[in-house]
Design a protein around this motif. Structure first.
Motif, PDB file in Angstrom:
ATOM      1  N   PHE A  22       0.839  -1.197   0.000  1.00 61.86           N
ATOM      2  CA  PHE A  22       0.000   0.000   0.000  1.00 61.86           C
ATOM      3  C   PHE A  22       0.870   1.241   0.000  1.00 61.86           C
ATOM      4  CE2 PHE A  22      -4.520   0.653   0.510  1.00 61.86           C
ATOM      5  CZ  PHE A  22      -5.011  -0.632   0.447  1.00 61.86           C
ATOM      6  N   VAL A  49       0.667   5.277   0.632  1.00 58.21           N
ATOM      7  CA  VAL A  49      -0.225   6.175   1.363  1.00 58.21           C
ATOM      8  C   VAL A  49       0.196   7.624   1.128  1.00 58.21           C
ATOM      9  CG1 VAL A  49      -1.107   6.805   3.636  1.00 58.21           C
ATOM     10  CG2 VAL A  49      -0.582   4.409   3.127  1.00 58.21           C
ATOM     11  N   SER A  55      -3.992   4.748  -0.655  1.00 55.53           N
ATOM     12  CA  SER A  55      -4.880   5.343   0.334  1.00 55.53           C
ATOM     13  C   SER A  55      -4.431   6.781   0.557  1.00 55.53           C
ATOM     14  CB  SER A  55      -4.802   4.554   1.644  1.00 55.53           C
ATOM     15  OG  SER A  55      -5.666   5.109   2.594  1.00 55.53           O
ATOM     16  N   GLY A  69      -8.937   5.525   4.553  1.00 55.63           N
ATOM     17  CA  GLY A  69      -9.371   4.529   3.598  1.00 55.63           C
ATOM     18  C   GLY A  69      -8.527   3.275   3.616  1.00 55.63           C
ATOM     19  N   LEU A  70      -7.739   3.087   4.680  1.00 58.89           N
ATOM     20  CA  LEU A  70      -6.963   1.850   4.781  1.00 58.89           C
ATOM     21  C   LEU A  70      -7.906   0.696   5.057  1.00 58.89           C
ATOM     22  CD1 LEU A  70      -4.008   3.042   7.045  1.00 58.89           C
ATOM     23  CD2 LEU A  70      -3.899   2.474   4.621  1.00 58.89           C
TER      24      LEU A  70
END
Length: 186
Positions: free
Chosen positions: A36, A38, A65, A83-84
């Motif tokens: 992910f 971020v 995210s 929004g994780l």
């Protein structure tokens, strides 16, 4: 930030150029397993999405995210959103930002990520300013070290975390600007 540059380009036309080190950071990310990416605030949405797209083209499965940063008139900063996924125990998270100043924004992101189970968190920056954080009474790097955050940054400012060579990309961008603005030289 990139979005500020684009707003100014609309206002000033061809007199503003966006030269950044994010391609060098993307190259660095290719060598690491990241699940992910971020964006710690709204100004980083576009660069983070572009990095994710570049990584996905090369076969890396990467989610993105974003957090929102609100600066209050009294000097406080609030970070919200995320929004994780709710359970990120198996994920390696990497925040990407243009500047590491006090580390305060990143600490908010880390807190949210840790609540959702993140154990492996990395942070990448183009410019490691690494200021003193008055709230915590420590330098930004000390704060992140205390949180076991692996930090790497560009070499625009000499720092113990300056591990990413962004200078060739910045030089290339400046050369492109000069060649575009002054075809044939000065």
């Amino acid at each position: 930030a990139a979005s500020d540059v684009y707003k100014r380009q609309a206002e000033y036309g061809d007199r503003i150029y966006n030269v950044d080190g994010f391609q060098s950071i993307t190259d660095y990310l290719r060598k690491n397993k990241i699940d992910f990416l971020v964006a710690p605030d709204g100004s980083m949405i576009e660069p983070v999405n572009e990095m994710a797209e570049e990584l996905q083209k090369r076969g890396h499965k990467v989610g993105t995210s974003m957090f929102y940063k609100i600066r209050h008139p009294d000097g406080r900063t609030e970070v919200a959103g995320g929004g994780l996924p709710q359970d990120i125990r198996e994920f390696t998270l990497c925040t990407v930002d243009d500047i590491l100043s006090t580390g305060g924004t990143l600490l908010h992101v880390v807190e949210d990520a840790r609540k959702k189970g993140a154990k492996d968190i990395k942070a990448l920056f183009v410019h490691p300013v690494c200021s003193f954080n008055e709230t915590y009474g420590k330098n930004a790097l000390s704060l992140l070290e205390d949180e076991n955050i692996e930090v790497a940054a560009g070499n625009t400012i000499r720092s113990p975390v300056s591990k990413i060579d962004v200078i060739p990309r910045l030089a290339e961008g400046i050369r492109e600007v000069i060649e575009d603005k002054y075809p044939g030289g000065f």
